[in-house]
Design a protein around this motif. Structure first.
Motif, PDB file in Angstrom:
ATOM      1  N   LEU A 191       0.831  -1.205   0.000  1.00 55.90           N
ATOM      2  CA  LEU A 191       0.000   0.000   0.000  1.00 55.90           C
ATOM      3  C   LEU A 191       0.860   1.247   0.000  1.00 55.90           C
ATOM      4  CD1 LEU A 191      -0.655   1.360   3.288  1.00 55.90           C
ATOM      5  CD2 LEU A 191      -0.684  -1.125   3.409  1.00 55.90           C
ATOM      6  N   LEU A 192       0.309   2.299  -0.584  1.00 53.68           N
ATOM      7  CA  LEU A 192       0.970   3.596  -0.638  1.00 53.68           C
ATOM      8  C   LEU A 192       0.448   4.514   0.453  1.00 53.68           C
ATOM      9  CD1 LEU A 192       0.695   4.244  -4.479  1.00 53.68           C
ATOM     10  CD2 LEU A 192       2.842   3.878  -3.244  1.00 53.68           C
ATOM     11  N   ASP A 193       1.336   5.431   0.913  1.00 49.76           N
ATOM     12  CA  ASP A 193       0.830   6.490   1.779  1.00 49.76           C
ATOM     13  C   ASP A 193       0.018   7.495   0.963  1.00 49.76           C
ATOM     14  OD1 ASP A 193       3.015   7.585   0.453  1.00 49.76           O
ATOM     15  OD2 ASP A 193       4.040   8.277   2.264  1.00 49.76           O
ATOM     16  N   PHE A 194       0.222   7.544  -0.351  1.00 50.76           N
ATOM     17  CA  PHE A 194      -0.595   8.380  -1.220  1.00 50.76           C
ATOM     18  C   PHE A 194      -1.949   7.704  -1.426  1.00 50.76           C
ATOM     19  CE2 PHE A 194      -2.113   9.454  -5.543  1.00 50.76           C
ATOM     20  CZ  PHE A 194      -2.313  10.814  -5.360  1.00 50.76           C
ATOM     21  N   GLY A 195      -3.001   8.348  -0.953  1.00 49.56           N
ATOM     22  CA  GLY A 195      -4.350   7.815  -1.120  1.00 49.56           C
ATOM     23  C   GLY A 195      -4.648   6.573  -0.314  1.00 49.56           C
ATOM     24  N   GLY A 196      -3.684   6.138   0.516  1.00 47.85           N
ATOM     25  CA  GLY A 196      -3.879   4.875   1.225  1.00 47.85           C
ATOM     26  C   GLY A 196      -4.141   3.737   0.263  1.00 47.85           C
ATOM     27  N   ILE A 197      -3.557   3.813  -0.920  1.00 50.23           N
ATOM     28  CA  ILE A 197      -3.914   2.926  -2.032  1.00 50.23           C
ATOM     29  C   ILE A 197      -3.298   1.543  -1.850  1.00 50.23           C
ATOM     30  CG2 ILE A 197      -3.571   2.536  -4.503  1.00 50.23           C
ATOM     31  CD1 ILE A 197      -3.703   5.634  -4.816  1.00 50.23           C
ATOM     32  N   ILE A 198      -4.143   0.517  -1.885  1.00 47.19           N
ATOM     33  CA  ILE A 198      -3.677  -0.865  -1.911  1.00 47.19           C
ATOM     34  C   ILE A 198      -3.296  -1.198  -3.348  1.00 47.19           C
ATOM     35  CG2 ILE A 198      -4.333  -3.287  -1.629  1.00 47.19           C
ATOM     36  CD1 ILE A 198      -6.210  -2.391   0.630  1.00 47.19           C
ATOM     37  N   THR A 199      -2.017  -1.484  -3.569  1.00 49.95           N
ATOM     38  CA  THR A 199      -1.540  -1.763  -4.925  1.00 49.95           C
ATOM     39  C   THR A 199      -1.480  -3.252  -5.227  1.00 49.95           C
ATOM     40  OG1 THR A 199       0.782  -1.794  -4.236  1.00 49.95           O
ATOM     41  CG2 THR A 199      -0.152   0.346  -4.883  1.00 49.95           C
ATOM     42  N   ASN A 200      -1.434  -4.078  -4.184  1.00 46.94           N
ATOM     43  CA  ASN A 200      -1.277  -5.516  -4.393  1.00 46.94           C
ATOM     44  C   ASN A 200      -1.726  -6.264  -3.145  1.00 46.94           C
ATOM     45  OD1 ASN A 200       0.374  -8.164  -4.130  1.00 46.94           O
ATOM     46  ND2 ASN A 200       0.772  -7.605  -6.250  1.00 46.94           N
ATOM     47  N   ILE A 201      -2.487  -7.332  -3.321  1.00 43.50           N
ATOM     48  CA  ILE A 201      -2.752  -8.307  -2.255  1.00 43.50           C
ATOM     49  C   ILE A 201      -2.452  -9.671  -2.847  1.00 43.50           C
ATOM     50  CG2 ILE A 201      -4.450  -9.368  -0.712  1.00 43.50           C
ATOM     51  CD1 ILE A 201      -6.011  -6.769  -0.707  1.00 43.50           C
ATOM     52  N   SER A 202      -1.425 -10.318  -2.357  1.00 50.05           N
ATOM     53  CA  SER A 202      -1.023 -11.618  -2.885  1.00 50.05           C
ATOM     54  C   SER A 202      -1.346 -12.707  -1.874  1.00 50.05           C
ATOM     55  CB  SER A 202       0.471 -11.630  -3.215  1.00 50.05           C
ATOM     56  OG  SER A 202       0.738 -10.792  -4.328  1.00 50.05           O
ATOM     57  N   VAL A 203      -2.122 -13.706  -2.340  1.00 48.52           N
ATOM     58  CA  VAL A 203      -2.534 -14.815  -1.474  1.00 48.52           C
ATOM     59  C   VAL A 203      -2.427 -16.126  -2.244  1.00 48.52           C
ATOM     60  CG1 VAL A 203      -4.071 -13.414  -0.041  1.00 48.52           C
ATOM     61  CG2 VAL A 203      -4.963 -14.509  -2.092  1.00 48.52           C
ATOM     62  N   PRO A 204      -2.218 -17.249  -1.531  1.00 53.06           N
ATOM     63  CA  PRO A 204      -2.086 -18.545  -2.203  1.00 53.06           C
ATOM     64  C   PRO A 204      -3.424 -19.055  -2.746  1.00 53.06           C
ATOM     65  CG  PRO A 204      -1.106 -18.585   0.018  1.00 53.06           C
ATOM     66  CD  PRO A 204      -1.927 -17.335  -0.091  1.00 53.06           C
ATOM     67  N   ASN A 205      -3.355 -19.824  -3.843  1.00 50.76           N
ATOM     68  CA  ASN A 205      -4.526 -20.553  -4.302  1.00 50.76           C
ATOM     69  C   ASN A 205      -4.523 -21.948  -3.674  1.00 50.76           C
ATOM     70  OD1 ASN A 205      -2.664 -22.084  -5.747  1.00 50.76           O
ATOM     71  ND2 ASN A 205      -3.398 -21.450  -7.767  1.00 50.76           N
TER      72      ASN A 205
END
Length: 345
Positions: free
Chosen positions: A27-41
């Motif tokens: 996540l970025l401090d700009f906009g609190g933006i979540i750029t990636n969530i990586s999870v297993p299949n």
């Protein structure tokens, strides 16, 4: 558990939270933006399950609000104005004659002050910001914080807190577009979604709430026992057509169970559960997502992600009987939404 940070551009910092089970959140401090969530299949392959730009600099202009904190008020405010305590407050018109997602000076455009933290079982970042009285047309000096916490139970917890010195309108959410197929392998047509909701709010042609609640029974909006998103995307129901062939509607939670939403993607086996003390959510199936935007795993197109925007309803500013977005000076705004990830064999 681990947290890493690195400066990107424009004095922005990207934080990456990693737990002990190969789940990570960036996540970025700009906009609190979540750029990636990586999870297993189901086969333990780790892939990204949210839409994010390939080039971080593209978040400078983020018309689709990818991954961002949205506020002061998430959603559309009719005719860009509301009356509070007998006074009319006029907001920016940034969607026709209406106001959406806080306007051009909304929280998605703010560099938040970041406070990273770590415990034995969690890692996270607390973001804080002060919005001055009158900013964007909203009354009240607002002190707000949004905390992202990753746990070893593969939970991403979002805690929202705020206080104001004048009565104001406030309803915060996160605008991530989820795609559980992983790395954008498929569109979200075959995501199977269950929502604990008996009623949704009717929209007019401008996607503004009419003030009418509709019972979900015998409609494509009945997700109480689960259904594929393709049902609403292909539906000839007037409400699905108004929303540009899909969903962009507010569902009022029943708040009876342990979770409000469950999303399953059968090919990957991924499951996402959502629990919130917000009164409802807007589910948006990216019906009008711009085509050709360069994302981390390919190019954007409609139906490539689905948003679950837990929030109160801006309709409450113009109609009785809806979950209110009013925060008074003697109140503390405290909301939490938990996204839990797992997989089935």
């Amino acid at each position: 558990m681990n947290i890493e940070s690195r400066e990107i551009i424009n004095n922005w910092t990207l934080y990456t939270l990693t737990n002990d089970h190969n789940m990570s959140v960036s996540l970025l401090d700009f906009g609190g933006i979540i750029t990636n969530i990586s999870v297993p299949n189901r086969n333990k392959k780790v892939e990204n399950v949210v839409l994010g730009y390939k080039n971080i600099s593209d978040y400078v202009d983020n018309p689709n609000y990818l991954g961002a904190i949205v506020g002061r008020v998430a959603g559309r405010i009719q005719n860009a104005s509301f009356i509070l305590d007998g006074k009319t407050h006029t907001l920016e018109t940034n969607e026709g004659v209406h106001h959406i997602h806080g306007g051009s000076v909304g929280f998605h455009q703010v560099i938040w002050t970041a406070h990273p933290f770590q415990t034995a079982e969690t890692v996270g970042v607390r973001l804080t910001h002060t919005s001055p009285d009158g900013e964007g047309g909203y009354p009240g000096n607002l002190e707000v914080s949004v905390t992202y916490t990753l746990t070893n139970k593969n939970e991403l917890i979002l805690d929202y807190s705020a206080t104001t010195d004048k009565s104001t309108a406030l309803s915060l959410t996160n605008h991530s577009y989820f795609n559980l197929s992983g790395d954008l392998a498929e569109t979200i047509h075959n995501h199977h979604v269950t929502i604990d909701s008996d009623e949704f709010i009717e929209l007019d042609k401008d996607l503004i709430p009419t003030g009418k609640k509709i019972h979900v029974a015998n409609t494509p909006f009945d997700l109480r026992s689960g259904r594929y998103l393709a049902d609403g995307i292909s539906s000839t129901s007037n409400q699905n057509l108004i929303a540009n062939h899909g969903y962009d509607h507010y569902f009022i939670f029943n708040q009876k169970g342990q979770k409000n939403v469950e999303v399953k993607e059968e090919t990957s086996g991924r499951i996402m559960s959502i629990k919130s003390n917000q009164p409802g959510l807007v589910m948006y199936t990216a019906n009008t997502l711009n085509e050709g935007i360069e994302l981390a795993e390919g190019y954007s197109k409609p139906y490539l992600g689905v948003c679950f925007e837990t929030q109160a309803s801006p309709a409450s500013l113009h109609h009785e009987g809806f979950p209110t977005v009013v925060l008074n000076a003697d109140e503390i705004y405290e909301k939490q939404t938990v996204f839990s990830f797992s997989s089935e064999a």
